[in-house]
Design a protein around this motif. Structure first.
Motif, PDB file in Angstrom:
ATOM      1  N   HIS A  37      45.017  55.093  77.059  1.00  0.00           N
ATOM      2  CA  HIS A  37      45.826  53.935  76.638  1.00  0.00           C
ATOM      3  C   HIS A  37      45.284  52.673  77.303  1.00  0.00           C
ATOM      4  CE1 HIS A  37      49.563  51.971  75.270  1.00  0.00           C
ATOM      5  NE2 HIS A  37      49.551  51.330  76.425  1.00  0.00           N
ATOM      6  N   ASP A  42      45.551  48.554  77.643  1.00  0.00           N
ATOM      7  CA  ASP A  42      46.472  47.427  77.492  1.00  0.00           C
ATOM      8  C   ASP A  42      45.720  46.104  77.439  1.00  0.00           C
ATOM      9  OD1 ASP A  42      49.113  48.622  77.551  1.00  0.00           O
ATOM     10  OD2 ASP A  42      48.620  49.224  79.600  1.00  0.00           O
ATOM     11  N   HIS A  74      46.558  48.996  72.901  1.00  0.00           N
ATOM     12  CA  HIS A  74      47.885  48.369  72.783  1.00  0.00           C
ATOM     13  C   HIS A  74      47.698  46.860  72.924  1.00  0.00           C
ATOM     14  CE1 HIS A  74      52.148  48.072  74.857  1.00  0.00           C
ATOM     15  NE2 HIS A  74      52.108  47.438  73.695  1.00  0.00           N
ATOM     16  N   MET A 108      48.950  43.430  73.268  1.00  0.00           N
ATOM     17  CA  MET A 108      50.094  42.564  73.611  1.00  0.00           C
ATOM     18  C   MET A 108      49.584  41.126  73.521  1.00  0.00           C
ATOM     19  SD  MET A 108      51.513  44.918  76.673  1.00  0.00           S
ATOM     20  CE  MET A 108      49.944  45.768  76.745  1.00  0.00           C
ATOM     21  N   ASP A 148      56.282  53.867  76.357  1.00  0.00           N
ATOM     22  CA  ASP A 148      55.407  53.178  77.326  1.00  0.00           C
ATOM     23  C   ASP A 148      56.245  52.365  78.300  1.00  0.00           C
ATOM     24  OD1 ASP A 148      53.258  51.930  78.558  1.00  0.00           O
ATOM     25  OD2 ASP A 148      52.680  50.727  76.815  1.00  0.00           O
TER      26      ASP A 148
HETATM   27 ZN    ZN Z   1      50.783  49.748  77.070  1.00  0.00          ZN
END
Ligand code: ZN
Ligand code: DX5
Length: 207
Positions: A32, A34, A63, A65, A168
């Motif tokens: 994962h 980020d 992911h 963001m 998460d």
């Molecule tokens: Zn995350």
């Protein structure tokens, strides 16, 4: 559904990222990653050039963001992202972005923040491969699990038996039991794994 573990490299040592990954790679299912832009969340990490340097035998679950994620889909596809998760709150035309993610050959994920109702995902459920329920405010590792994630996971699992439901934020051996009971099948954990003295034992305690 079989439980999958996705360590979040946000809590790894960025100076030795691939070493940190190689230690756990035999024991996990995804990596994962980020990506934060300092606008959608009050923190910065890295972009596609760093993602392209990550080495793992598992799919990269990236992911995003970030605001305007549609601008960077091709960059992340070329960098090796396998699952690309965008935030519901960051997209004006979610269906269009999901369609384009798939066109680039990636699986499409959508994430919602703790303050967003899960029902907003209802119409797009048939279009997505992966739903990511945030159980902390996005931006930082090491925060405490917010229990309002549980009813969202239950609702999603009731609607969709086969959907990958990832959770998460604040996942540890205790909260893992709760999210699995609620129906999550992908557990994302950063600090619990990377700050553990025995990372492999920590991973196994989540399954
Ligand atoms: Zn995350
Ligand atoms: C937070 C990130 C998470 C973070 C989780 O915005 O999306 O992936 O790394 O960290 P822990 O597991 O420490 O809560």
């Amino acid at each position: 559904m079989e439980v999958k573990i996705a360590p979040s490299i946000l809590s790894a040592d960025f100076g030795h990222l691939n070493d940190d990954i190689s230690i756990i790679d035999d024991y996990v299912d995804y990596i994962h990653v980020d990506v934060m832009d300092g606008h959608f969340v009050p923190n910065l990490t890295f972009g596609a050039p760093v993602v392209s340097c990550i080495r793992s035998k598992h799919p990269l679950d990236v992911h995003l963001m970030i605001e305007n994620p549609e601008k960077y889909l091709e960059d992340f596809a070329k960098a090796g992202a396998n699952i690309l998760t965008i935030h519901y709150e960051a997209c004006e035309n979610l269906s269009e972005v999901i369609r384009r993610i798939k066109e680039f050959g990636m699986k499409a994920g959508v994430s919602i923040n703790p303050g967003t109702n899960v029902e907003v995902l209802e119409d797009i459920l048939p279009e997505i491969d992966w739903a990511l329920i945030m159980s902390v405010e996005p931006g930082f590792g090491g925060q405490s699990f917010m229990p309002n994630a549980l009813h969202k996971i239950e609702w999603l699992r009731g609607k969709s038996p086969q959907l990958n439901i990832a959770v998460d934020g604040g996942i540890n051996a205790e909260t893992a039991v709760k999210v699995k009971e609620a129906g999550a099948n992908v557990l994302i954990a950063g600090s619990y794994i990377f700050k553990a003295e025995d990372r492999i034992a920590a991973i196994n305690s989540l399954r």
